[in-house]
Design a protein around this motif. Structure first.
Motif, PDB file in Angstrom:
ATOM      1  N   LEU A 153       9.788  57.719  58.940  1.00 45.86           N
ATOM      2  CA  LEU A 153       9.339  58.751  58.341  1.00 45.86           C
ATOM      3  C   LEU A 153       9.865  59.668  57.808  1.00 45.86           C
ATOM      4  O   LEU A 153      11.034  60.182  57.895  1.00 45.86           O
ATOM      5  CB  LEU A 153       8.162  59.327  59.270  1.00 45.86           C
ATOM      6  N   LYS A 154       9.055  59.883  56.177  1.00 49.00           N
ATOM      7  CA  LYS A 154      10.385  60.613  55.421  1.00 49.00           C
ATOM      8  C   LYS A 154      10.941  62.416  55.839  1.00 49.00           C
ATOM      9  O   LYS A 154      11.335  62.660  55.940  1.00 49.00           O
ATOM     10  CB  LYS A 154       9.976  60.336  54.131  1.00 49.00           C
ATOM     11  N   ASP A 155       9.619  62.695  56.832  1.00 45.87           N
ATOM     12  CA  ASP A 155       9.210  64.087  56.717  1.00 45.87           C
ATOM     13  C   ASP A 155      10.990  64.399  58.495  1.00 45.87           C
ATOM     14  O   ASP A 155      11.571  65.001  58.529  1.00 45.87           O
ATOM     15  CB  ASP A 155       8.297  65.147  57.616  1.00 45.87           C
ATOM     16  N   GLU A 156      10.260  63.594  59.387  1.00 50.06           N
ATOM     17  CA  GLU A 156      11.258  63.223  60.661  1.00 50.06           C
ATOM     18  C   GLU A 156      13.282  62.766  60.084  1.00 50.06           C
ATOM     19  O   GLU A 156      14.267  63.340  60.199  1.00 50.06           O
ATOM     20  CB  GLU A 156      10.711  61.819  61.592  1.00 50.06           C
ATOM     21  N   ALA A 157      12.775  62.230  59.342  1.00 53.16           N
ATOM     22  CA  ALA A 157      14.386  61.520  58.559  1.00 53.16           C
ATOM     23  C   ALA A 157      14.970  62.751  57.168  1.00 53.16           C
ATOM     24  O   ALA A 157      16.453  62.734  57.827  1.00 53.16           O
ATOM     25  CB  ALA A 157      14.321  60.465  57.701  1.00 53.16           C
ATOM     26  N   LYS A 158      13.961  63.575  57.122  1.00 54.03           N
ATOM     27  CA  LYS A 158      15.084  64.906  56.639  1.00 54.03           C
ATOM     28  C   LYS A 158      15.589  65.455  58.098  1.00 54.03           C
ATOM     29  O   LYS A 158      16.325  66.504  57.038  1.00 54.03           O
ATOM     30  CB  LYS A 158      14.265  65.513  55.278  1.00 54.03           C
ATOM     31  N   ARG A 159      14.816  65.856  58.156  1.00 50.89           N
ATOM     32  CA  ARG A 159      15.095  66.096  59.944  1.00 50.89           C
ATOM     33  C   ARG A 159      16.223  66.230  61.036  1.00 50.89           C
ATOM     34  O   ARG A 159      17.450  66.378  61.128  1.00 50.89           O
ATOM     35  CB  ARG A 159      14.122  66.964  61.057  1.00 50.89           C
ATOM     36  N   THR A 160      16.123  65.143  60.745  1.00 50.02           N
ATOM     37  CA  THR A 160      17.718  64.111  61.510  1.00 50.02           C
ATOM     38  C   THR A 160      18.473  64.501  60.404  1.00 50.02           C
ATOM     39  O   THR A 160      20.144  64.973  60.836  1.00 50.02           O
ATOM     40  CB  THR A 160      17.212  62.968  61.899  1.00 50.02           C
ATOM     41  N   ALA A 161      18.290  64.156  58.915  1.00 52.31           N
ATOM     42  CA  ALA A 161      20.087  64.077  58.021  1.00 52.31           C
ATOM     43  C   ALA A 161      19.806  65.957  58.419  1.00 52.31           C
ATOM     44  O   ALA A 161      21.482  66.188  58.598  1.00 52.31           O
ATOM     45  CB  ALA A 161      18.829  64.150  56.782  1.00 52.31           C
ATOM     46  N   LEU A 162      19.387  66.689  58.295  1.00 50.90           N
ATOM     47  CA  LEU A 162      20.118  68.469  58.642  1.00 50.90           C
ATOM     48  C   LEU A 162      20.756  68.609  59.751  1.00 50.90           C
ATOM     49  O   LEU A 162      22.001  69.081  59.985  1.00 50.90           O
ATOM     50  CB  LEU A 162      18.566  68.950  58.650  1.00 50.90           C
ATOM     51  N   LYS A 163      20.286  67.591  60.478  1.00 52.42           N
ATOM     52  CA  LYS A 163      20.724  68.146  61.963  1.00 52.42           C
ATOM     53  C   LYS A 163      22.510  67.671  62.437  1.00 52.42           C
ATOM     54  O   LYS A 163      23.580  67.883  62.521  1.00 52.42           O
ATOM     55  CB  LYS A 163      20.706  67.181  63.237  1.00 52.42           C
ATOM     56  N   THR A 164      22.558  66.427  61.124  1.00 56.46           N
ATOM     57  CA  THR A 164      23.666  65.685  61.041  1.00 56.46           C
ATOM     58  C   THR A 164      24.455  66.152  59.978  1.00 56.46           C
ATOM     59  O   THR A 164      25.634  65.045  59.966  1.00 56.46           O
ATOM     60  CB  THR A 164      23.202  64.295  60.991  1.00 56.46           C
ATOM     61  N   GLY A 165      24.213  66.781  59.658  1.00 52.17           N
ATOM     62  CA  GLY A 165      25.690  67.192  58.388  1.00 52.17           C
ATOM     63  C   GLY A 165      25.462  66.379  56.855  1.00 52.17           C
ATOM     64  O   GLY A 165      26.316  66.601  56.451  1.00 52.17           O
ATOM     65  N   VAL A 166      24.129  65.961  57.168  1.00 59.68           N
ATOM     66  CA  VAL A 166      23.905  64.920  55.466  1.00 59.68           C
ATOM     67  C   VAL A 166      23.058  66.023  54.849  1.00 59.68           C
ATOM     68  O   VAL A 166      22.053  66.477  54.507  1.00 59.68           O
ATOM     69  CB  VAL A 166      22.710  63.749  56.109  1.00 59.68           C
ATOM     70  N   SER A 167      23.756  65.936  53.118  1.00 57.63           N
ATOM     71  CA  SER A 167      22.982  66.371  51.905  1.00 57.63           C
ATOM     72  C   SER A 167      21.767  65.968  51.904  1.00 57.63           C
ATOM     73  O   SER A 167      21.523  64.932  51.685  1.00 57.63           O
ATOM     74  CB  SER A 167      23.840  66.426  51.183  1.00 57.63           C
ATOM     75  N   VAL A 168      20.740  67.109  51.354  1.00 56.64           N
ATOM     76  CA  VAL A 168      19.371  67.302  51.393  1.00 56.64           C
ATOM     77  C   VAL A 168      19.057  66.940  50.796  1.00 56.64           C
ATOM     78  O   VAL A 168      19.239  68.974  50.159  1.00 56.64           O
ATOM     79  CB  VAL A 168      18.569  67.077  52.704  1.00 56.64           C
ATOM     80  N   THR A 169      17.928  67.438  49.927  1.00 52.85           N
ATOM     81  CA  THR A 169      17.281  67.707  48.543  1.00 52.85           C
ATOM     82  C   THR A 169      16.227  68.963  49.591  1.00 52.85           C
ATOM     83  O   THR A 169      15.084  68.636  50.387  1.00 52.85           O
ATOM     84  CB  THR A 169      16.063  66.948  47.556  1.00 52.85           C
ATOM     85  N   PRO A 170      16.859  70.237  48.321  1.00 49.70           N
ATOM     86  CA  PRO A 170      15.832  71.000  48.360  1.00 49.70           C
ATOM     87  C   PRO A 170      14.586  71.151  48.136  1.00 49.70           C
ATOM     88  O   PRO A 170      13.623  70.720  47.905  1.00 49.70           O
ATOM     89  CB  PRO A 170      15.938  72.560  47.567  1.00 49.70           C
ATOM     90  N   GLY A 171      13.662  71.359  49.771  1.00 47.36           N
ATOM     91  CA  GLY A 171      11.859  71.141  49.577  1.00 47.36           C
ATOM     92  C   GLY A 171      11.495  71.802  51.277  1.00 47.36           C
ATOM     93  O   GLY A 171      12.111  72.108  51.873  1.00 47.36           O
ATOM     94  N   ILE A 172      10.234  71.073  51.037  1.00 43.88           N
ATOM     95  CA  ILE A 172       9.243  71.182  52.367  1.00 43.88           C
ATOM     96  C   ILE A 172       8.813  69.740  52.969  1.00 43.88           C
ATOM     97  O   ILE A 172       8.632  69.202  52.313  1.00 43.88           O
ATOM     98  CB  ILE A 172       7.875  71.902  52.035  1.00 43.88           C
ATOM     99  N   ASP A 173       9.054  69.866  54.509  1.00 38.75           N
ATOM    100  CA  ASP A 173       9.052  68.579  54.346  1.00 38.75           C
ATOM    101  C   ASP A 173       7.713  68.298  55.631  1.00 38.75           C
ATOM    102  O   ASP A 173       7.563  67.670  56.675  1.00 38.75           O
ATOM    103  CB  ASP A 173      10.388  67.388  55.421  1.00 38.75           C
ATOM    104  N   ASN A 174       7.418  69.889  56.223  1.00 37.88           N
ATOM    105  CA  ASN A 174       6.536  69.615  57.028  1.00 37.88           C
ATOM    106  C   ASN A 174       5.041  70.518  56.843  1.00 37.88           C
ATOM    107  O   ASN A 174       4.935  71.675  57.521  1.00 37.88           O
ATOM    108  CB  ASN A 174       6.989  71.191  58.388  1.00 37.88           C
ATOM    109  N   GLY A 175       4.398  70.152  55.759  1.00 40.33           N
ATOM    110  CA  GLY A 175       3.424  70.866  54.797  1.00 40.33           C
ATOM    111  C   GLY A 175       2.148  70.847  56.257  1.00 40.33           C
ATOM    112  O   GLY A 175       1.521  71.252  56.022  1.00 40.33           O
TER     113      GLY A 175
END
Length: 934
Positions: free
Chosen positions: A159-181
């Motif tokens: 799930l793209k929203d969950e994945a983005k949150r996991t990436a942030l916790k793991t120190g992975v570069s993510v695209t600026p934006g909102i994942d929890n509309g």
């Protein structure tokens, strides 16, 4: 080579039956006890069947959708030619279901089939069910072994929203934006923890008590929403969500005023469920959100309707990393560049490996191309960083199978985009470059090698925890995959055609095609295949490998040249790929195209198509003959005119072929751009025109053959002339240096060289003039390129693409798409279907219809939506007018290309030019263009 040849070629693939190994340690990983049910279709289903058989898995079955009756009206599904046991073929209405209720029913059907058919595992390939957490969890709960990532991994990474949150916790570069509309929407109505608790009590939502101790209220809102999805109720409306997302879009526009914004459904993929909002167009957000939710079929009550809002990186390259894990360890198998895509649909996918990049860097340094070498060095650093992040992310989500870590790359920066928790369509690109060697921890000499990612998935499902972390082993430095799709020249889906003939795969070709090209095993006759709109547009995956990217592209060019398909109403992107591959070969295969490359490229090809329709070949030839004869006396002029008449078909036939196929013309111009000098007022040959002509016949697949139909070969008398010319210059090479065309021309115009008497030399000069007579007509093609600015779309020294401004103009792009694929002919008082598919007259089921009797529409207004090959396409009015009659029955109606949908009265009377006026204008334009030639 065919898919089967590829699987059995010892150079490329090893024996997979671990049960036959002599080592007890290796034999423990035997998978013959697996009894999988294949619940997907397409090339991956046939590949899985082949791999299972080679692994010694004898009991497997497949689902067969009722929609397949459209595809195989008079024939069996290709796989059924080899899977002849009817008890292993299980019929279902479709593979996934269109709504949440239908998907739940299909899951129950699959579980029941598995139990009744004695299957103990499920293989879902790269269909959307493969990354459906609900489906995976249901299979696990039913005691079935899911061959793919577990439900926990699908939830956290899929799930793209969950994945983005996991990436942030793991120190992975993510695209600026909102994942929890959706959470932000809920918090507008229930802003405090107390409000959320009251809501849960009111709706009877089950939320773990520990959730209320979390500090972040947005995280609590996500948990409340998850509970509502489990219960199957809505806590917000689509209108409320759209309002929140509109605000998010406006906020990103303020922060990044030069970038557009991308909307992305959390459960989309393969281009589905994504839209880009133009600058200043935030007001369209609600409309696009509804389109997205309809496309991914999450409009039902209780569906998770979250849509990500992300900054659109305008100069992005789309790259992805192949990741494999067993829940404890994760490894990567290099990257793939998927930037050559359109409408989020990938077209040409190229391997990105450390070995290849370093080799390219070294070659650039040796040749003095310092800037290109620096680009390759940066690509190595970027690849290393992405592979490191992919491995860490895989471990963080407990990846226990095969998945893909997708990134967008902007020069020296990269951002995590999503992880696809399924095998990808383009997985072959990676497995051809790297294998995995599993070694006994207690004995370095005891090991086995896995070269197939499908095999790796089965091994991980059967023995995951026991598998040691493998070593990555290089196979080929480069590979490339072309997706052969049922699309027209503008790459628009074309459903309904039928393949009636497909040439056999050639040596060096890897073809994944679901078994379509397999002949009937009893009669050896090709079985017709219908390209129905029920499925996506893919027909086959064509792959080649090589020791360098250039060699890989050259082999792909030959595969595409040798491929021939015929059929009823059949349109494919074969010619597009042929032109595109040569475009890069004619410049450099190390270019860095972005995801916005294809549309400007198609626009430039559309300009060639437009220019081709303005050319009158007969007028051009007549002008050339007159001009050539005018320089001679009457006798010599008559003699030359007679000679040219004998060469007319030799020269004009390939010219007409190229003018009729703008994609082939693009490839020819790219291949031959160094054969001409464009610097002056006229075109000058830089290579021997005879060699170019011979290569052109080969390029157009018109090689000489005594047995082939005349339409498919060079004609015999033309072949005799061309062969004589080639032999003449080959023999001449024994006496004169023929490598430099200008030097040879100068020598032939001078005095007789040593070894020739005056009479012999006059004969040589006469033969030279005769063979070269009329060759100027081919200069018409580079003249067209010069006129349209075809070569202005170029590659910069830093490997980026230079786009002329005109190719970026949206109105011009639309016009050139129509030039490549002219819309069906229609009378001035009607609107006809631009393509076949399923008709929808409104934005969503609860929205008003676009048009009804009496409706007035302006040019550019939406008229209807057509779903073709799983993609929704909105069709806009080409002119303004009023609807007099609606001729389509309603939403869900199947329509065909050219079918009249509406009778209308246009606001302005349309004037149609006569054929004589059009022909006169073509002749005049041809005369102007020939001034560059004569």
């Amino acid at each position: 080579m065919s898919n089967e040849h590829y699987l059995n070629n010892p150079m490329i693939h090893r024996e997979r039956r671990l049960s036959q190994a002599t080592s007890p340690w290796v034999r423990q990983f035997d998978c013959s006890h697996m009894r999988p049910l294949i619940i997907c279709r397409g090339p991956i289903r046939k590949e899985a069947m082949d791999v299972f058989a080679e692994m010694g898995i004898t009991h497997y079955g497949i689902l067969l959708s009722e929609k397949d009756s459209i595809v195989y009206p008079r024939a069996l599904a290709p796989e059924l030619r080899v899977l002849t046991d009817p008890y292993r073929v299980h019929r279902v209405p479709d593979y996934t279901g269109a709504t949440k209720e239908e998907r739940d029913q299909r899951i129950a059907d699959i579980i029941a089939i598995a139990r009744d058919g004695d299957y103990n595992s499920i293989f879902a390939g790269y269909g959307f069910m493969a990354e459906d957490e609900t489906m995976v969890a249901a299979m696990e709960a039913a005691g079935l072994n899911f061959i793919g990532p577990c439900s926990r991994t699908v939830r956290q990474a899929g799930l793209k929203d969950e994945a983005k949150r996991t990436a942030l916790k793991t120190g992975v570069s993510v695209t600026p934006g909102i994942d929890n509309g959706t959470a932000l929407t809920l918090l507008k109505k229930y802003p405090t923890v107390s409000d959320l608790q009251t809501l849960c009590k009111k709706e009877g939502l089950e939320v773990d008590a520990s959730v209320w101790e979390i500090d972040a209220v947005e995280t609590i809102a996500d948990e409340v929403l998850a509970a509502s999805y489990r219960k199957g109720i809505d806590l917000y409306t689509v209108e409320e969500l759209s309002e929140t997302l509109t605000e998010c879009v406006e906020k990103i526009n303020e922060q990044y005023p030069e970038n557009r914004v991308r909307l992305k459904a959390i459960g989309g993929g393969g281009g589905k469920g994504q839209r880009i909002i133009a600058l200043g167009d935030a007001a369209r957000t609600p409309e696009l959100v509804r389109e997205i939710l309809n496309e991914v079929k999450t409009t039902g009550v209780g569906d998770n309707k979250n849509v990500l809002v992300e900054l659109n990186i305008e100069t992005t390259r789309h790259q992805e990393i192949q990741v494999v894990g067993n829940g404890e360890w994760s490894i990567t198998l290099g990257g793939r560049d998927c930037s050559l895509q359109m409408h989020e649909q990938k077209l040409l996918e190229v391997s990105v490996t450390r070995e290849s990049l370093l080799s390219a860097q070294q070659r650039a340094e040796q040749d003095g191309r310092a800037e290109e070498a620096a680009v390759m060095a940066q690509d190595v650093r970027t690849l290393d960083a992405m592979e490191d992040e992919a491995s860490r992310f895989g471990t963080a989500v407990g990846l226990d199978s095969v998945s893909t870590f997708e990134c967008i790359v902007d020069r020296d920066k990269h951002f995590f985009m999503e992880m696809n928790t399924r095998i990808q369509v383009e997985h072959r690109v990676s497995e051809l470059c790297y294998a995995m060697k599993f070694t006994n921890p207690d004995n370095d000499g005891d090991s086995f090698v896995v070269e197939s990612l499908v095999e790796a998935m089965v091994l991980l499902a059967a023995h995951g925890p026991a598998l040691p972390k493998p070593e990555r082993i290089p196979r080929f430095e480069d590979s490339v995959e072309a997706r052969l799709n049922a699309t027209n020249d503008a790459l628009q889906p074309n459903a309904g055609g039928q393949i009636e003939y497909w040439s056999d795969a050639i040596d060096g070709e890897i073809r994944d095609d679901q078994g379509i090209s397999l002949h009937n095993p009893d009669t050896d006759v090709f079985m017709n295949y219908t390209l129905a709109g029920a499925y996506d547009s893919n027909i086959a995956l064509l792959l080649t490998v090589g020791d360098s990217r250039e060699q890989t592209y050259e082999r792909m060019a030959e595969v595409l040249r040798a491929t021939s398909m015929r059929g009823r109403d059949l349109h494919t992107n074969l010619a597009f790929h042929y032109g595109l591959v040569h475009w890069f070969l004619g410049r450099t295969v190390n270019a860095r195209p972005t995801t916005k490359f294809i549309v400007p490229y198609l626009t430039s090809v559309g300009e060639l198509a437009t220019e081709s329709r303005r050319i009158d070949v007969d007028t051009a030839w007549s002008l050339l003959v007159q001009s050539s004869a005018a320089e001679l006396d009457a006798a010599e002029g008559a003699q030359l005119t007679e000679a040219l008449s004998r060469k007319q078909s030799l020269l004009l036939r390939p010219l007409r072929f190229l003018l009729d196929s703008p994609h082939a013309l693009s490839g020819w111009l790219s291949l031959n751009q160094k054969a001409f000098d464009h610097s002056g007022d006229t075109i000058v040959w830089a290579e021997n025109p005879i060699e170019v002509l011979a290569d052109t016949y080969h390029f157009l697949k018109l090689n000489y053959s005594e047995s082939a139909p005349a339409a498919n070969v060079i004609w015999e008398h033309d072949h005799a002339i061309l062969t004589a010319a080639e032999d003449f210059y080959s023999d001449l090479g024994e006496y004169l240096p023929t490598g430099d065309w200008s030097a040879l021309n100068a020598a032939l115009a001078g005095e007789a060289p040593e070894g020739f008497n005056a009479e012999e030399w006059l004969s040589v000069q006469s033969a030279h003039r005769g063979f070269q007579a009329g060759m100027e007509i081919l200069e018409l093609l580079p003249a067209m390129a010069q006129f349209t600015g075809f070569f202005e779309l170029a590659i910069n020294s830093d490997m980026t693409i230079h786009f002329p401004e005109r190719l970026l103009d949206e109105e011009h792009q639309k016009a050139m798409m129509k030039a490549l694929a002219p819309p069906p002919l229609a009378k001035s008082d009607e609107i006809v279907a631009a393509s076949g598919g399923m008709f929808y007259g409104r934005e969503s089921p609860d929205a008003p219809v676009y048009l009804e009797v009496g409706s007035h529409f302006e040019a550019g207004d939406p008229l209807y939506i057509v779903e073709v090959m799983k993609m929704f396409n909105k069709v806009y009015a080409p002119f303004s007018g009023t609807v007099d009659e609606v001729l389509v029955e309603g939403d869900g109606t199947i329509i065909s290309k050219g079918q009249t949908l509406f009778k209308v009265t246009p606001d302005e009377q349309i004037e149609i030019e006569t054929d004589d006026v059009v022909a006169s204008r073509k002749r005049e334009h041809t005369r102007e263009l020939m001034k560059l030639v004569l």
